[in-house]
Design a protein around this motif. Structure first.
Motif, PDB file in Angstrom:
ATOM      1  N   PHE A  76     -26.969  55.169  -4.461  1.00 17.68           N
ATOM      2  CA  PHE A  76     -27.908  55.000  -5.556  1.00 17.68           C
ATOM      3  C   PHE A  76     -29.346  55.019  -5.043  1.00 17.68           C
ATOM      4  O   PHE A  76     -29.801  54.062  -4.426  1.00 17.68           O
ATOM      5  N   GLY A  77     -30.069  56.101  -5.252  1.00 17.62           N
ATOM      6  CA  GLY A  77     -31.477  56.185  -4.884  1.00 17.62           C
ATOM      7  C   GLY A  77     -31.713  56.036  -3.392  1.00 17.62           C
ATOM      8  O   GLY A  77     -30.939  56.495  -2.565  1.00 17.62           O
ATOM      9  N   SER A  78     -32.802  55.381  -3.047  1.00 16.26           N
ATOM     10  CA  SER A  78     -33.160  55.206  -1.641  1.00 16.26           C
ATOM     11  C   SER A  78     -32.434  54.030  -0.998  1.00 16.26           C
ATOM     12  O   SER A  78     -32.645  53.740   0.169  1.00 16.26           O
ATOM     13  N   ILE A  79     -31.572  53.382  -1.748  1.00 17.23           N
ATOM     14  CA  ILE A  79     -30.839  52.239  -1.207  1.00 17.23           C
ATOM     15  C   ILE A  79     -29.948  52.687  -0.047  1.00 17.23           C
ATOM     16  O   ILE A  79     -29.799  51.987   0.945  1.00 17.23           O
ATOM     17  N   ALA A  80     -29.368  53.863  -0.163  1.00 14.95           N
ATOM     18  CA  ALA A  80     -28.427  54.348   0.852  1.00 14.95           C
ATOM     19  C   ALA A  80     -29.058  54.472   2.228  1.00 14.95           C
ATOM     20  O   ALA A  80     -28.405  54.276   3.242  1.00 14.95           O
ATOM     21  N   THR A  81     -30.334  54.805   2.286  1.00 15.50           N
ATOM     22  CA  THR A  81     -30.972  55.014   3.583  1.00 15.50           C
ATOM     23  C   THR A  81     -31.675  53.778   4.129  1.00 15.50           C
ATOM     24  O   THR A  81     -31.889  53.688   5.324  1.00 15.50           O
ATOM     25  N   SER A  82     -32.040  52.834   3.272  1.00 16.62           N
ATOM     26  CA  SER A  82     -32.847  51.720   3.766  1.00 16.62           C
ATOM     27  C   SER A  82     -32.192  50.347   3.642  1.00 16.62           C
ATOM     28  O   SER A  82     -32.806  49.352   4.004  1.00 16.62           O
ATOM     29  N   ALA A  83     -30.968  50.263   3.147  1.00 13.64           N
ATOM     30  CA  ALA A  83     -30.292  48.971   3.069  1.00 13.64           C
ATOM     31  C   ALA A  83     -29.734  48.593   4.438  1.00 13.64           C
ATOM     32  O   ALA A  83     -29.311  49.449   5.208  1.00 13.64           O
ATOM     33  N   VAL A  84     -29.747  47.311   4.734  1.00 18.52           N
ATOM     34  CA  VAL A  84     -29.220  46.791   5.993  1.00 18.52           C
ATOM     35  C   VAL A  84     -27.868  46.142   5.710  1.00 18.52           C
ATOM     36  O   VAL A  84     -27.775  45.213   4.912  1.00 18.52           O
ATOM     37  N   ILE A  85     -26.823  46.638   6.370  1.00 16.27           N
ATOM     38  CA  ILE A  85     -25.459  46.162   6.141  1.00 16.27           C
ATOM     39  C   ILE A  85     -24.975  45.440   7.383  1.00 16.27           C
ATOM     40  O   ILE A  85     -25.051  45.974   8.489  1.00 16.27           O
ATOM     41  N   GLU A  86     -24.468  44.224   7.194  1.00 15.08           N
ATOM     42  CA  GLU A  86     -23.906  43.443   8.289  1.00 15.08           C
ATOM     43  C   GLU A  86     -22.543  42.920   7.859  1.00 15.08           C
ATOM     44  O   GLU A  86     -22.423  42.300   6.814  1.00 15.08           O
ATOM     45  N   ALA A  87     -21.542  43.171   8.664  1.00 14.06           N
ATOM     46  CA  ALA A  87     -20.191  42.693   8.370  1.00 14.06           C
ATOM     47  C   ALA A  87     -19.701  41.834   9.519  1.00 14.06           C
ATOM     48  O   ALA A  87     -20.020  42.086  10.680  1.00 14.06           O
ATOM     49  N   THR A  88     -18.945  40.816   9.173  1.00 16.45           N
ATOM     50  CA  THR A  88     -18.287  39.980  10.175  1.00 16.45           C
ATOM     51  C   THR A  88     -16.818  39.858   9.784  1.00 16.45           C
ATOM     52  O   THR A  88     -16.493  39.807   8.603  1.00 16.45           O
ATOM     53  N   ALA A  89     -15.960  39.826  10.782  1.00 10.90           N
ATOM     54  CA  ALA A  89     -14.525  39.723  10.522  1.00 10.90           C
ATOM     55  C   ALA A  89     -13.929  38.640  11.406  1.00 10.90           C
ATOM     56  O   ALA A  89     -14.191  38.585  12.601  1.00 10.90           O
ATOM     57  N   THR A  90     -13.176  37.770  10.776  1.00 17.04           N
ATOM     58  CA  THR A  90     -12.388  36.775  11.495  1.00 17.04           C
ATOM     59  C   THR A  90     -10.941  36.944  11.045  1.00 17.04           C
ATOM     60  O   THR A  90     -10.644  37.764  10.177  1.00 17.04           O
ATOM     61  N   ALA A  91     -10.058  36.167  11.608  1.00 13.30           N
ATOM     62  CA  ALA A  91      -8.650  36.263  11.226  1.00 13.30           C
ATOM     63  C   ALA A  91      -8.437  35.817   9.782  1.00 13.30           C
ATOM     64  O   ALA A  91      -7.485  36.232   9.136  1.00 13.30           O
ATOM     65  N   GLU A  92      -9.319  34.982   9.256  1.00 11.86           N
ATOM     66  CA  GLU A  92      -9.154  34.439   7.910  1.00 11.86           C
ATOM     67  C   GLU A  92      -9.950  35.171   6.836  1.00 11.86           C
ATOM     68  O   GLU A  92      -9.592  35.138   5.667  1.00 11.86           O
ATOM     69  N   GLN A  93     -11.069  35.807   7.216  1.00  9.27           N
ATOM     70  CA  GLN A  93     -11.920  36.404   6.185  1.00  9.27           C
ATOM     71  C   GLN A  93     -12.761  37.546   6.721  1.00  9.27           C
ATOM     72  O   GLN A  93     -12.965  37.683   7.918  1.00  9.27           O
ATOM     73  N   ILE A  94     -13.228  38.361   5.796  1.00  2.00           N
ATOM     74  CA  ILE A  94     -14.180  39.441   6.083  1.00  2.00           C
ATOM     75  C   ILE A  94     -15.389  39.202   5.195  1.00  2.00           C
ATOM     76  O   ILE A  94     -15.250  39.010   3.988  1.00  2.00           O
ATOM     77  N   SER A  95     -16.556  39.201   5.809  1.00  2.00           N
ATOM     78  CA  SER A  95     -17.791  38.941   5.083  1.00  2.00           C
ATOM     79  C   SER A  95     -18.725  40.141   5.223  1.00  2.00           C
ATOM     80  O   SER A  95     -18.909  40.656   6.324  1.00  2.00           O
ATOM     81  N   VAL A  96     -19.294  40.589   4.104  1.00  2.00           N
ATOM     82  CA  VAL A  96     -20.240  41.700   4.107  1.00  2.00           C
ATOM     83  C   VAL A  96     -21.535  41.223   3.458  1.00  2.00           C
ATOM     84  O   VAL A  96     -21.523  40.704   2.341  1.00  2.00           O
TER      85      VAL A  96
END
Length: 141
Positions: free
Chosen positions: A81-101
């Motif tokens: 959607f718009g310029s969001i694709a190029t300038s958004a910062v995405i951080e993900a973390t994964a543990t055995a119990e959960q995935i956080s984005v």
């Protein structure tokens, strides 16, 4: 009253123009406010959707690194959607119990619509998916 003043107050030819002038200002403010805040809401919905898609796709990974990478990749792919694709910062973390984005987007620097009213500087989305402790827990990287 004199004849001139009677004809001035009795003339209604310009009444519609005066009424339009009084109503047009609030109408224009509402229109531009809807456009401005519509862009903010559309951006916020796009961020929430991308974070949700990333977290949901991350569950399919076998290792924690693969879960993290899948979550970030799918979240990035969902941001179209718009310029969001190029300038958004995405951080993900994964543990055995959960995935956080977590996704953050500097809306003040890259607004979707013209900014005519005060808008938030930063838009964020945070999604957590519980993995329900799979039978075969994900191994570390």
């Amino acid at each position: 009253m004199s004849r001139c003043s009677r004809s001035f107050f009795g003339d209604t030819c310009a009444a519609a123009a005066i009424e339009f002038a009084l109503i047009s200002v609030p109408l224009i403010v509402l229109l531009f406010g809807g456009i401005t805040y519509g862009g903010v809401l559309a951006s916020e919905i796009a961020l929430e959707h991308a974070a949700s898609e990333g977290a949901r796709a991350g569950i399919a990974g076998l290792t924690l690194c693969e879960r993290k990478d899948r979550a970030e990749t799918f979240a990035h792919d969902a941001l179209v959607f718009g310029s969001i694709a190029t300038s958004a910062v995405i951080e993900a973390t994964a543990t055995a119990e959960q995935i956080s984005v977590d996704i953050s987007y500097d809306y003040a620097a890259n607004p979707l619509s013209p900014v005519l009213f005060p808008v938030p500087e930063q838009l964020t989305a945070h999604v957590v998916v519980l993995t329900d402790g799979p039978e075969l827990p994900a191994s570390s990287c």
